[in-house]
Scaffold this motif. Structure first.
Motif, short mmCIF file in Angstrom:
data_model
loop_
_atom_site.label_atom_id
_atom_site.label_comp_id
_atom_site.label_asym_id
_atom_site.label_seq_id
_atom_site.Cartn_x
_atom_site.Cartn_y
_atom_site.Cartn_z
N UNK A 280 0.80 -1.21 0.08
CA UNK A 280 0.13 -0.02 0.06
C UNK A 280 0.84 1.34 0.01
N UNK A 281 1.91 1.06 0.77
CA UNK A 281 2.78 2.36 0.93
C UNK A 281 3.46 2.50 -0.56
N UNK A 282 3.98 1.21 -1.12
CA UNK A 282 4.55 1.50 -2.38
C UNK A 282 3.80 1.92 -3.52
N UNK A 283 2.55 1.80 -3.61
CA UNK A 283 1.44 2.15 -4.39
C UNK A 283 1.21 3.62 -4.28
N UNK A 284 1.09 4.12 -2.93
CA UNK A 284 1.02 5.60 -2.55
C UNK A 284 2.16 6.43 -3.07
N UNK A 285 3.39 5.89 -3.08
CA UNK A 285 4.33 6.61 -3.37
C UNK A 285 4.52 6.48 -4.98
N UNK A 297 -4.33 16.41 -13.84
CA UNK A 297 -5.05 15.26 -13.90
C UNK A 297 -5.67 15.42 -12.39
N UNK A 298 -7.23 15.15 -12.25
CA UNK A 298 -7.68 14.88 -11.18
C UNK A 298 -7.59 13.32 -10.89
N UNK A 299 -7.07 13.00 -9.71
CA UNK A 299 -6.77 11.52 -9.43
C UNK A 299 -7.50 11.39 -8.33
N UNK A 300 -8.39 10.14 -8.12
CA UNK A 300 -8.97 9.82 -6.97
C UNK A 300 -8.60 8.35 -6.77
N UNK A 301 -8.27 8.13 -5.29
CA UNK A 301 -7.49 6.64 -5.19
C UNK A 301 -8.23 6.29 -3.92
N UNK A 337 -9.56 10.40 -12.76
CA UNK A 337 -9.37 9.34 -13.00
C UNK A 337 -9.40 8.45 -11.68
N UNK A 338 -9.79 7.46 -11.60
CA UNK A 338 -10.01 6.81 -10.32
C UNK A 338 -9.30 5.39 -10.31
N UNK A 339 -8.73 5.14 -9.04
CA UNK A 339 -7.70 4.14 -9.06
C UNK A 339 -8.18 3.36 -7.79
N UNK A 352 -8.61 0.63 -12.72
CA UNK A 352 -8.02 2.10 -13.19
C UNK A 352 -9.24 2.60 -14.12
N UNK A 353 -10.08 3.41 -13.67
CA UNK A 353 -11.29 4.13 -14.31
C UNK A 353 -11.17 5.23 -14.89
N UNK A 354 -11.71 5.61 -16.12
CA UNK A 354 -12.00 6.96 -16.51
C UNK A 354 -13.45 6.60 -16.81
#
Length: 422
Positions: A280-285, A297-301, A337-339, A352-354
């Motif tokens: 999880x930390x790696x993905x956030x980084x 880009x608007x990114x929602x995670x 973009x939603x991850x 990964x959704x647009x």
């Protein structure tokens, strides 16, 4: 072999050891069926030379047992298969000699060991030899045999027994042909499908090799001018130009840094090992690094809290992940973009959704298999081809699905077993 118990099982595999095992099981089943037929003949009062018939069946049982013992002792399976098929022909000849010779309709069962030899023994020499032996023994049965068995001298009963044997022989032959032909047709269809898949994979690999060569050449060609431009920009006095030129100079520095980062990622993707780290930390980084490169880009995670399980993510995965993020960002336009990420039972699932655009079924079927012309927001190009190939090489897969409410979801599944951190 007297009767086939499972024709399709005899061709289930081309391995000599497996073929020997299946022939052995067929032989035991045929012996059991022969004993049941002898019991029926005894109840019906059919006159048979019981001692000779039982001796022939016992001989075949002993041969089958010796073959299994030889297989356990490491004897060559092809040799054991040949010995077993020869024993089948000899024992069948002995039984026919004792039960009417060529008049016995079961004589057509000579075809079974010959057919198995043609299918299971490489090369045609042994099959031809066995066919010649079977034909010769069949010919001798016309002159050397005991009379056809009767029940108390009843000729009409003997004739009905002959007709029953003809029906049984026809049934065996019909099922044999149906089983073998259908199995061979199925194997042919499977081989054609495997060949088509291999050709497709070969074509994709050739494209990737060509792209890799071009990428290496481009990286080598770009490194020197990038270093030169970086030195020139760094030596430029920021106070000398006008304010608007200073802003352009900062943009130049940012873009050069982006180019150097891209080259570094290209080198990183060639590495094969990575140290275990919290997923999880790696993905956030990684998402934070991508957001820094694409601030517009608007990114929602949606990521689980905490560091997550310790896993070793292959370095080659991250360029593929960024390809999907860039595709989604370019297709989404101003939409976010939603991850979403989840890890369960050693598998990472990334959605990964647009929320803008969609793909027709034909393009979805081709996506990741061949390069497509990119026509944003409903186009996929070379990036998805590379991502698809990378994930396949890593044991994962990529699925693209149109959302009912609009937009496209790229679902990534990647095996990531938990490891112990060093």
């Amino acid at each position: 072999m007297l009767l086939p118990m499972s024709v399709t099982d005899a061709l289930a595999t081309s391995s000599p050891m497996h073929a020997l095992a299946r022939l052995g099981r067929l032989r035991w089943g045929a012996l059991l069926l022969a004993l049941l037929m002898l019991a029926a003949c005894a109840v019906a009062g059919v006159a048979l030379p019981w001692l000779g018939v039982l001796q022939a069946l016992l001989t075949l049982a002993l041969v089958n047992g010796v073959l299994e013992w030889g297989a356990r002792r490491g004897q060559p399976p092809q040799r054991l298969v040949r010995v077993g098929l020869l024993a089948d022909v000899v024992v069948l000849s002995e039984l026919l000699v004792l039960t009417g010779g060529a008049a016995n309709p079961m004589a057509t069962l000579y075809l079974l060991p010959v057919l198995f030899a043609a299918l299971l023994v490489p090369g045609g020499g042994f099959a031809w030899l066995l066919a010649g032996l079977a034909a010769s023994l069949y010919g001798l049965l016309f002159f050397w045999h005991l009379p056809w068995p009767t029940a108390g001298g009843d000729a009409a009963y003997a004739f009905s027994l002959h007709l029953g044997g003809m029906w049984l022989t026809f049934a065996v032959s019909a099922f044999l042909l149906a089983g073998f032909v259908s199995r061979l047709a199925q194997q042919l269809a499977e081989e054609r499908a495997a060949l088509a898949s291999a050709r497709e994979a070969l074509l994709r690999d050739e494209q990737l090799v060509a792209l890799g060569v071009q990428a290496a050449a481009a990286a080598h060609a770009l490194s020197t001018p990038l270093n030169t431009l970086t030195l020139l920009v760094d030596e430029w006095d920021p106070a000398a130009p006008a304010p608007e030129q200073a802003a352009d100079l900062n943009v130049m520095r940012t873009q050069l840094a982006t180019c150097r980062t891209a080259l570094s990622r290209l080198k990183e993707g060639a590495e094969t090992e990575a140290r275990p780290a919290g997923l999880h930390g790696l993905l956030q980084l990684r998402l934070a690094a991508w957001r820094a490169l694409r601030p517009e880009v608007a990114l929602e995670t949606t990521l689980p809290a905490g560091e997550g399980p310790a896993v070793s993510v292959p370095p080659a995965f991250w360029p593929a992940f960024y390809n999907l993020l860039n595709n989604a960002a370019e297709a989404a336009g101003t939409a976010p973009v939603v991850v979403d990420a989840a890890w369960q039972a050693g598998w990472l699932t990334l959605d990964i959704t647009n929320t803008h655009g969609s793909f027709d079924p034909a393009r979805l079927a081709r996506a990741g298999l061949t390069p497509l012309e990119s026509s944003k927001p409903a186009g996929l190009g070379l990036g998805v081809l590379l991502t698809h190939a990378t994930l396949s090489r890593l044991g994962g897969h990529l699925a693209l699905v149109n959302r009912p409410e609009g937009g496209v979801v790229a679902r990534v599944r990647l095996p990531l077993p938990e490891r112990r951190q060093e």
